[in-house]
Motif scaffolding. Structure first.
Motif, PDB file in Angstrom:
ATOM      1  N   TYR A 270     -25.897 -13.473  -3.863  1.00  0.00           N
ATOM      2  CA  TYR A 270     -24.699 -12.753  -4.292  1.00  0.00           C
ATOM      3  C   TYR A 270     -23.499 -13.096  -3.407  1.00  0.00           C
ATOM      4  CZ  TYR A 270     -21.399  -9.152  -5.487  1.00  0.00           C
ATOM      5  OH  TYR A 270     -20.250  -8.497  -5.860  1.00  0.00           O
ATOM      6  N   LEU A 271     -23.713 -13.079  -2.110  1.00  0.00           N
ATOM      7  CA  LEU A 271     -22.589 -13.340  -1.218  1.00  0.00           C
ATOM      8  C   LEU A 271     -22.510 -14.827  -0.896  1.00  0.00           C
ATOM      9  CD1 LEU A 271     -23.080 -10.319   1.177  1.00  0.00           C
ATOM     10  CD2 LEU A 271     -21.137 -10.664  -0.348  1.00  0.00           C
ATOM     11  N   SER A 272     -21.285 -15.270  -0.618  1.00  0.00           N
ATOM     12  CA  SER A 272     -21.046 -16.669  -0.322  1.00  0.00           C
ATOM     13  C   SER A 272     -21.732 -17.071   0.983  1.00  0.00           C
ATOM     14  CB  SER A 272     -19.537 -16.869  -0.212  1.00  0.00           C
ATOM     15  OG  SER A 272     -19.243 -17.952   0.623  1.00  0.00           O
ATOM     16  N   THR A 274     -20.700 -18.961   3.234  1.00  0.00           N
ATOM     17  CA  THR A 274     -19.792 -18.950   4.377  1.00  0.00           C
ATOM     18  C   THR A 274     -19.763 -17.572   5.031  1.00  0.00           C
ATOM     19  OG1 THR A 274     -17.997 -18.476   2.861  1.00  0.00           O
ATOM     20  CG2 THR A 274     -18.250 -20.753   3.541  1.00  0.00           C
ATOM     21  N   ASP A 275     -20.143 -16.525   4.277  1.00  0.00           N
ATOM     22  CA  ASP A 275     -20.143 -15.174   4.836  1.00  0.00           C
ATOM     23  C   ASP A 275     -21.460 -14.794   5.495  1.00  0.00           C
ATOM     24  OD1 ASP A 275     -17.625 -14.873   3.992  1.00  0.00           O
ATOM     25  OD2 ASP A 275     -17.983 -13.208   2.623  1.00  0.00           O
ATOM     26  N   ILE A 276     -22.579 -15.212   4.893  1.00  0.00           N
ATOM     27  CA  ILE A 276     -23.839 -14.647   5.372  1.00  0.00           C
ATOM     28  C   ILE A 276     -24.613 -15.552   6.320  1.00  0.00           C
ATOM     29  CG2 ILE A 276     -24.204 -13.097   3.406  1.00  0.00           C
ATOM     30  CD1 ILE A 276     -26.176 -15.150   2.325  1.00  0.00           C
ATOM     31  N   THR A 277     -24.227 -16.828   6.413  1.00  0.00           N
ATOM     32  CA  THR A 277     -24.998 -17.724   7.260  1.00  0.00           C
ATOM     33  C   THR A 277     -24.822 -17.349   8.735  1.00  0.00           C
ATOM     34  OG1 THR A 277     -24.681 -19.466   5.656  1.00  0.00           O
ATOM     35  CG2 THR A 277     -25.379 -20.137   7.850  1.00  0.00           C
TER      36      THR A 277
END
Lengths: 455, 357, 83
Positions: A270-272, A274-277
């Protein structure tokens, strides 16, 4: 003024507005044109080197490497990276990593020879993987390379080879373990929980024909949960401390493998990405803190080896391509056909790759499907993507393609294109030439009776 | 006392049959005795009812979905900030909190305050980690085990007494009375949501909810307990009453002080009939949609959150009126299609634009 | 050459908002699309619209023709044109 300036053209589009469909604003946001890479215009690069074209930024590789190295070196006294050849074994790429100080980590004789060819000293080539023949073992032993043993058959085979050679190989065993993540990777190495790893260690030490220098693990791939590394580090430290206790032997290094995620977005997430890594700091914190607290005396802390590949190279790779055609599918959806497909972009099977237009574009979006050029139904680069109106001949940039594409690409239906590396001064260098028909046919031979025919 | 003028952006304007907290938050802010608020509604979709509520919002801007990444969100908020000079943002959706937590420092640098849980607090209360959360903070949670396959399920069931709750990784839960039923639910949930599936001890008792506010430094700034008196077929409370029970409020105090929670939260609690023990079932990391009940009972949590975020001195508040009820209702607003056109084509609706100085 | 008629129930606004009052559908279109819809309303033929597009915009004939027919197909699919 008599002659009117003509208006800039934009393809007419119309889109139904529904509840639950993003507004024009929501659609706008994806389209920041990506016109340059490290100062070079995409259109100049493709004019000179053709399309499609892989482009690698040396600057990004070095910056990423240094960020990763510092994240670990600032937390742990003794850190060594080993470049994972299978992730990207273009010689130019490997040499950037070697210049930065990385050893080589290989999983086949082919990769091993490549590392030697790049000038990596034998004792700095880590030989991993389940695929090693007796001859591979012989060469690795003679070169004094650390051999990471995967299974008991390899252990016994290597013992035989080294007895014949009259040399003591440097070995480590690969350990698999439960780190709380599923699926558990237990196909490689010896299991920790059921005592198999300890049996292998005991066997190596008691037969006294090899030097057990390290322990190796690799807990998974694209690991978004950093806590698994803390569990793994504590089990590895536990093994090393037990070896010291029981046999008085100091383990020289702990190789924590790789598996760090890149910033790509996995399909279905769901989240990009670039946000969750997690960042290198997040991984380093888990691993280093655990090892430092594990109970080693500070002067006896083993060398920490890391083999991360994907997270170090993904961001540095771009794929440039050109729109071959637009068409309308039966349901009204737009299909855009690019000159690259899954043959070059193997990772599009599991990522939703970010794509940007390489020229100024409209802010009006259409739902589209992005196809590759192959005459095969599986050739889909993005199943569902909002794209501005693109014209035939427009160019696109695919982001984060540095890992696993230039090694898993296929010579299928069409030939593989040029790869260019942009150096720190912004100069492009061709590092792999596009293939020609001759390159491929020279490997073939035609039986005499098939040489001629009449049509 | 003159009221402090502040410009506050609020999300969660979806006041539909699955309501978001945005509208009750705005309603509370408009009733503040301390603040003179200008409200900037932030909407994800064209038909969020808040976009059409002229007496509650002064301006509306469409913002991009969290899935487009925090950079995109930040770019849009920067634009909105240039137009409106925001003092504060109150995000109200679970799914967007991740992005807002991530950019909260950058927002602070721009002069936009937030009061949010930290990433660590946000992660610690995730569904699958409830047992860990309970252990870590010495909080009563129902016993639960995660299982990945049928063999593990058989072993794990041996550790529970029936009935047992079988929960999906993300959503859905069933109460199983027998091992056969548990296996059936396991396969159903595993097929739909993947593994692990969570087994949780069923607690026979009464469900309660608490809306609470933490200052991020370990102080509970307010808490109101409520019992739902009417629940819709899809599980939403449609009526409720404020109650007073020290055991329940103790739980809120414990959670907020031990986690040092920042911002609003909703606790879902079960009180066991046989023992009277209170169990924590779930923490929602934002105000609930019924937060206006707390305001009506005398604890205006959104107002307190704003004043805390602005760095004002605010004292914890314990008292509130018990026996206040809320009853939800739906109402057909009528407006011209031009409003829809405005938000759909420009991504902005000017209801009361700022007067030019 | 052919004529197409925009349905009477279709309203077009300056900023590209299109509303079909007989079905309640709303759409958004870009400036080129708005212009073509206006021309359709005025009863222009495909050939006339093509000429106008070529006069007003920096565009080659092949692209212009492809895009125009594609757009009209979309209008058809969205029930905006008289059968």
């Amino acid at each position: 003024m008599e002659t009117l300036q003509k208006l800039k053209y934009e393809r007419p589009v119309i889109k139904q507005l529904n509840a639950g469909v993003t507004t024009k604003f929501g659609a706008q946001t994806g389209f920041i044109p990506h016109t340059h890479i490290d100062g070079l215009a995409v259109k100049d690069l493709t004019a000179r080197f053709g399309s499609p074209l892989f482009v690698i930024s040396e600057r990004t590789i070095r910056q990423t490497y240094q960020e990763a190295y510092n994240a670990f070196a600032n937390r742990y006294p003794n850190v060594q990276f080993a470049w994972s050849y299978k992730t990207n074994y273009m010689n130019a790429v490997c040499r950037v990593f070697h210049q930065e100080g990385s050893w080589a980590e290989v999983v086949s004789r082919f990769e091993y020879e490549k590392a030697l060819g790049n000038g990596v000293p034998g004792d700095k080539i880590i030989f991993n993987g389940p695929d090693k023949t007796a001859d591979d073992h012989r060469v690795a032993v003679l070169n004094n390379s650390p051999i990471h043993i995967d299974h008991f058959d390899e252990l016994y085979g290597l013992m035989e080879v080294s007895t014949k050679l009259g040399k003591r190989p440097k070995v480590a065993i690969r350990v698999n373990m439960d780190t709380g993540v599923q699926p558990m990777w237990d196909r490689f190495g010896f299991n920790y929980e059921n005592g198999q790893a300890w049996d292998a260690i005991t066997k190596i030490i008691q037969t006294d024909k090899m030097d057990l220098v390290g322990l190796h693990c690799h807990v998974g791939t694209f690991m978004l949960a950093t806590s698994a590394y803390a569990v793994a580090a504590s089990k590895m430290a536990d093994l090393a401390l037990n070896i010291k206790r029981q046999f008085g032997l100091d383990i020289q290094y702990l190789d924590m493998g790789g598996g760090f995620a890149s910033k790509n977005t996995l399909k279905g997430a769901y989240l990009s990405g670039t946000d969750i890594t997690p960042s290198f700091h997040d991984y380093a914190e888990q691993i280093c803190t655990t090892l430092i607290k594990a109970g080693f005396r500070s002067e006896e802390l083993p060398l920490l080896i890391l083999e991360t590949g994907r997270a170090l190279i993904d961001d540095a790779g771009y794929l440039l391509g050109t729109v071959l055609a637009n068409k309308r599918l039966s349901d009204g959806r737009r299909a855009t056909i690019m000159d690259f497909g899954v043959n070059l972009l193997f990772t599009s099977f599991w990522y939703e790759h970010a794509v940007s237009p390489a020229q100024d574009c409209s802010q009006y979006a259409e739902d589209a499907i992005l196809y590759g050029p192959l005459c095969m139904n599986i050739d889909v680069v993005r199943e569902n993507v909002k794209l501005p109106p693109l014209n035939k001949g427009d160019q696109m940039v695919v982001h984060r393609v540095g890992a696993y594409n230039m090694t898993q690409w296929m010579q299928f239906i069409s030939l593989r294109p040029n790869i260019v590396l942009i150096d720190l001064d912004g100069q492009p260098h061709l590092i792999r030439k596009h293939e020609t028909v001759e390159d491929l046919t020279q490997l073939e031979s035609t039986p005499a009776h098939l040489e001629s025919f009449d049509l | 006392m003159s009221k402090l003028p502040v410009t506050i952006a609020v999300t969660g304007l979806n006041n539909s049959d699955n309501p978001g907290p945005g509208i009750p938050v705005i309603r509370s802010l408009r009733e503040s005795r301390h603040l003179d608020v200008r409200i900037i509604g932030l909407s994800y979709e064209n038909l969020e009812p808040g976009v059409y509520m002229d007496d509650l919002v002064d301006m509306v801007y469409a913002i991009p979905y969290p899935s487009l990444g925090h950079e995109t969100l930040l770019a849009r908020l920067t634009y909105i900030h240039e137009q409106e000079s925001l003092d504060l943002i109150i995000p109200n959706f679970d799914a967007e909190l991740f992005s807002f937590i991530k950019i909260s420092d950058t927002l602070a640098g721009m002069g936009i305050r937030t009061l949010l849980p930290t990433q660590e607090q946000f992660d610690a209360r995730l569904k699958g980690k409830l047992v860990e959360f309970g252990d870590r903070f010495a909080i009563n949670v129902p016993k639960s085990l995660t299982v990945f396959n049928a063999d593990e399920l058989t072993d794990a069931l041996g550790e529970f007494s029936y009935p047992v709750v079988v929960k999906g990784k993300f959503y859905e839960a069933y109460v199983a009375q027998t091992a056969e039923q548990a296996h059936g639910y396991f396969y159903k949930l595993a097929a739909k949501w993947g593994t692990p599936v969570i087994l949780q001890q069923f607690i026979k008792g009464q469900e309660y909810n608490i809306t609470a506010l933490g200052d991020g430094k370990g102080r509970l700034m307010g808490a109101v307990a409520m019992r739902k008196t009417y629940i819709t077929p899809n599980g939403k409370g449609w009526a409720g009453v404020s109650i007073d029970d020290e055991n329940l409020l103790d739980m809120a105090r414990k959670v907020v002080t031990q986690t040092r929670w920042g911002g609003g939260m909703e606790l879902e609690l079960m009180q066991e009939d046989s023992t009277g023990d209170v169990y924590l079932i779930e923490i929602n990391p934002r105000f609930p949609a019924w937060v206006y009940l707390a305001t009506a009972c005398g604890q205006n949590h959104p107002d307190r959150l704003v004043r805390l975020a602005l760095g004002q001195h605010v004292d914890p508040q314990e008292d509130y009126e018990v026996g206040k009820m809320f009853v939800r209702y739906s109402w057909d607003m009528i407006c011209d299609l031009s409003r829809f056109q405005e938000i759909a084509t420009t991504g902005e609706v000017a209801i009361r634009p700022m007067e030019l100085a | 050459m052919f004529f197409m008629k925009l349905k009477k129930s279709v309203a077009i606004s300056e900023n590209g908002f299109v509303f079909n009052a007989s079905r309640g559908d709303s759409f958004s279109t870009n400036p080129t699309g708005t212009r073509i819809l206006d021309w359709l309303r005025e009863g222009k033929t495909d050939t006339e619209m093509k000429t106008l597009l070529l006069e007003k915009y920096e565009i080659d004939e092949a692209t212009c023709e492809k895009d125009l027919y594609d757009f009209i197909k979309m209008l058809n699919q969205q029930n905006l044109i008289e059968a």
